[in-house]
Design an enzyme around this catalytic site. Sequence first.
Site, short mmCIF file in Angstrom:
data_model
loop_
_atom_site.label_atom_id
_atom_site.label_comp_id
_atom_site.label_asym_id
_atom_site.label_seq_id
_atom_site.Cartn_x
_atom_site.Cartn_y
_atom_site.Cartn_z
N HIS A 63 0.80 -1.22 0.00
CA HIS A 63 0.00 0.00 0.00
C HIS A 63 0.84 1.28 0.00
O HIS A 63 0.56 2.21 -0.74
CB HIS A 63 -0.95 -0.01 1.19
CG HIS A 63 -1.98 1.05 1.08
ND1 HIS A 63 -2.96 1.01 0.14
CD2 HIS A 63 -2.11 2.19 1.74
CE1 HIS A 63 -3.69 2.09 0.25
NE2 HIS A 63 -3.20 2.83 1.22
N GLU A 105 4.40 -10.02 -29.02
CA GLU A 105 5.28 -10.37 -27.90
C GLU A 105 6.06 -11.64 -28.19
O GLU A 105 6.97 -12.00 -27.43
CB GLU A 105 4.45 -10.57 -26.63
CG GLU A 105 3.86 -9.28 -26.10
CD GLU A 105 2.83 -9.50 -25.01
OE1 GLU A 105 3.09 -9.12 -23.87
OE2 GLU A 105 1.76 -10.07 -25.31
N ASP A 129 8.38 -8.78 -23.38
CA ASP A 129 8.28 -10.21 -23.67
C ASP A 129 8.96 -10.56 -24.98
O ASP A 129 9.58 -11.62 -25.09
CB ASP A 129 6.82 -10.65 -23.69
CG ASP A 129 6.32 -10.93 -22.28
OD1 ASP A 129 7.08 -11.55 -21.51
OD2 ASP A 129 5.20 -10.51 -21.94
N CYS A 132 4.53 -0.61 -26.73
CA CYS A 132 4.07 -0.31 -25.37
C CYS A 132 4.97 -0.96 -24.31
O CYS A 132 4.74 -0.81 -23.12
CB CYS A 132 2.62 -0.72 -25.17
SG CYS A 132 2.35 -2.48 -25.36
C1 PEP Z 1 5.54 -6.40 -22.82
O1 PEP Z 1 5.68 -7.63 -22.76
O2 PEP Z 1 6.37 -5.63 -23.32
C2 PEP Z 1 4.32 -5.77 -22.27
C3 PEP Z 1 4.03 -4.50 -22.46
O3 PEP Z 1 3.51 -6.57 -21.51
P1 PEP Z 1 3.82 -6.91 -19.96
O4 PEP Z 1 5.04 -6.15 -19.55
O5 PEP Z 1 2.60 -6.55 -19.23
O6 PEP Z 1 4.05 -8.40 -20.05
MG MG Z 2 4.04 -8.86 -22.12
#
Ligand code: PEP
Ligand code: MG
Length: 556
Positions: free
Chosen positions: A189, A431, A455, A502
């Site tokens: 928290h 990914e 990933d 992302c």
């Molecule tokens: C990633 O794999 O780059 C991604 C944005 O997903 P996460 O980090 O949530 O696995």
């Molecule tokens: Mg990912």
Amino acid sequence: MKVMKATPASKGIALGQARILGDSFVDAVCVRVEDPRAELARFRKAHDDALEDLKKVYERASGTMDEDTANILQTQMFLLRDKGFLHEITNIISGMKVNAEFAVKMAEERYTRMFSSMENEYMNARCTDIKDICLRLSRLLMGHTVEWTPNRYAQEILIARELMPSETVDLDVSAVSAILTKEGSIMSHSAILARTMNIPSIVGLGSQLDAVNDGDVLIVDGDTGTVYLNPDEATYAQFDKKKEELYETQQRLREYIGKPSVTKDGVKVVIRGNGAVVEDLERIKLNDAEGIGLFRSEFLYMRSTSLPTEEEQFLCYKNILESMDGKPVTIRTLDVGSDKEGSYIQIPPEQNPAMGFRGMRLGLWHRDVYKTQIKALYRASVYGPLSIMFPMISTLDEVLQGKEIIKEVQAELDADGIPYVKDVPVGIMIETPAAALISDILAKHVDFFSVGTNDLTQYVLAADRMNSRLSYLYEDIHVAVLRLIKFSADCIHREGKKISVCGEMGSQRSMTAMLLALGVDELSVNPAAVLEIRETICNLDMREAKEQADKLLGMK
Ligand code: PEP
Ligand code: MG
């Protein structure tokens, strides 16, 4: 000067005086009792009072507290009512004929051991809730009351075993410049609170904090997880300067609020923010992101003590869309498995979870769970421009099955006369190397792509992203990953679709020029990075960036 190190939970630098929440360390001793029944009655009274107190805090703060704090208070009330937990304490009192305080302490130890041994960060963080409720019970049994007077701590560094939600609800946020805790994890928290407040925080400092006295001078470096106790003049001056520079950088970057992200040669780039919890919305807006490019919906599941219902999810997605005031929001469907476990979604034990039953694979197996989420998303779609994104895709069939679920959901909504937006864009994450290599085929079936570089790097390099010994493989970005991004961007553009990034690579300003040169159209970044990435883009010449990228990739 003493230097301490632990887990960095919230970035930034603070210099100030220590303020210890002394009562956080109440301890109980074992006393044999003659009359266990009287002791049980004493415990039940304390238990009723604790529940009543929590209810009062919840009611008093409702309307002003964020959803996460509300969830934590609810979790604590739920744990306090838990029959197993109550039996544990009452059995110790009657079986061992000991005082209630000691029984609470023993139950606390057993439960925290159990939660911390689970390989799930969310469940580990529940130790904090168990400790909170046990501390509350102990205080009531011992007749201790805590007078929380936050203004006393004006601009000082708060030190606690772990902050109780009921304390943080009352916390005057303007009065604290950093939070240090003995216990806790980055999901606990106080860590969440510090990130929301945008103040530095370090958790899990343990007995190192015993050396700190009220009023001691401290430097907190939330980037590296370092605390300097009673620093020498040179160190103090060095961090004072660093803090000043950080402040100046932040001020300079604020000039980019409201400005478009356009390169020197006129290429416009969209920068959105990544979010996982409701508090992120404020940070995304504050940093002027052009919407949300990745909302990691799994945290909604990981934080809940039971599977979130369609209605709960609908309200959450509606809230996200409404609070983004018409800016586009991409919500990624459930991505549990591997490092992100959901306690009530059955994942059979696996030899290699990162390569196992996760993301879309798991979602298509637990079709009912996935369908509930998709339905909640479509119901929310009328409240703002929503896009839906599937994680961990490696085959076309997974995409087609996901779209099949969408069709079923739409038919059910039509039958029930529930309004929704029919053409919600549906995209996928890249990914896996497989998704990148068949992106030309996938592009015929989806509306957009977003590269999950975290990933993708893990699978391209065969390097577990959770293995700290392999972190060197993530430090210098491998040309193989960049080549795959370029390959995907070319395939996707040929189909007239867009590609965004992302993963964390998008938040690294040293990678901005490269990613754009490879053909990436949009970035979705950590909210704190939005303005610095915008600044980088505004100072960038795309032609030069492309030349450098071609050289590095060995493509010319
Ligand atoms: C990633 O794999 O780059 C991604 C944005 O997903 P996460 O980090 O949530 O696995
Ligand atoms: Mg990912």
